[in-house]
Design a protein around this motif. Sequence first.
Motif, short mmCIF file in Angstrom:
data_model
loop_
_atom_site.label_atom_id
_atom_site.label_comp_id
_atom_site.label_asym_id
_atom_site.label_seq_id
_atom_site.Cartn_x
_atom_site.Cartn_y
_atom_site.Cartn_z
N ARG A 13 48.80 40.50 16.69
CA ARG A 13 47.39 40.14 16.52
C ARG A 13 46.72 41.00 15.47
O ARG A 13 45.91 40.52 14.69
CB ARG A 13 46.67 40.29 17.86
CG ARG A 13 45.75 39.19 18.14
CD ARG A 13 45.01 39.27 19.44
NE ARG A 13 45.52 40.15 20.46
CZ ARG A 13 45.03 40.21 21.67
NH1 ARG A 13 44.04 39.46 22.01
NH2 ARG A 13 45.53 41.03 22.55
N LEU A 75 51.16 31.59 24.22
CA LEU A 75 50.59 32.94 24.17
C LEU A 75 49.60 33.16 25.32
O LEU A 75 49.56 34.24 25.90
CB LEU A 75 49.92 33.19 22.82
CG LEU A 75 50.87 33.29 21.63
CD1 LEU A 75 50.10 33.36 20.32
CD2 LEU A 75 51.79 34.49 21.76
N TYR A 79 49.79 36.17 27.96
CA TYR A 79 48.67 37.07 28.20
C TYR A 79 48.26 37.07 29.67
O TYR A 79 47.93 38.11 30.23
CB TYR A 79 47.47 36.71 27.33
CG TYR A 79 47.69 36.96 25.86
CD1 TYR A 79 48.42 38.05 25.39
CD2 TYR A 79 47.16 36.10 24.90
CE1 TYR A 79 48.63 38.28 24.05
CE2 TYR A 79 47.37 36.32 23.54
CZ TYR A 79 48.09 37.41 23.12
OH TYR A 79 48.30 37.62 21.80
N SER A 80 48.29 35.89 30.31
CA SER A 80 47.90 35.83 31.72
C SER A 80 48.89 36.59 32.59
O SER A 80 48.49 37.26 33.54
CB SER A 80 47.75 34.39 32.19
OG SER A 80 49.01 33.75 32.28
N ASN A 82 50.79 39.14 31.55
CA ASN A 82 50.62 40.57 31.25
C ASN A 82 49.36 41.14 31.88
O ASN A 82 49.34 42.29 32.31
CB ASN A 82 50.60 40.81 29.73
CG ASN A 82 51.97 40.66 29.12
OD1 ASN A 82 52.98 40.73 29.81
ND2 ASN A 82 52.01 40.41 27.83
N LYS A 83 48.31 40.35 31.96
CA LYS A 83 47.04 40.81 32.54
C LYS A 83 47.21 41.12 34.03
O LYS A 83 46.58 42.03 34.55
CB LYS A 83 45.97 39.73 32.34
CG LYS A 83 44.59 40.15 32.81
CD LYS A 83 43.58 39.09 32.48
CE LYS A 83 43.68 37.99 33.50
NZ LYS A 83 42.64 36.97 33.41
#
Length: 88
Positions: A13, A75, A79-80, A82-83
């Motif tokens: 990113r 992605l 991300y969900s 990893n969160k």
Amino acid sequence: MGKKKAVALKYDRAAGSSPKVTAKGSGIVAQKIIDIAEQHDVPVKKDPDLVEVLAGLDINQEIPQEIYVAVAELLAFVYSINKNRPKP
């Protein structure tokens, strides 16, 4: 049913570029890509249609604009996950 296929993507990113294909393969190579991802707690998502498209790209090639939406969904999935993972 055909051979198992796998494609690994890298997205930085901070670099501001599109995700790139970093590895791809079928059969034993696909399984090795999946095994390495799992050993390093990298989320793996099964999406045969997306894998077919990504497998047609070259290593280090940025994903084409036509599949941005599909990769963005991937992605978001990563991300969900990893969160919700506990921080080490």
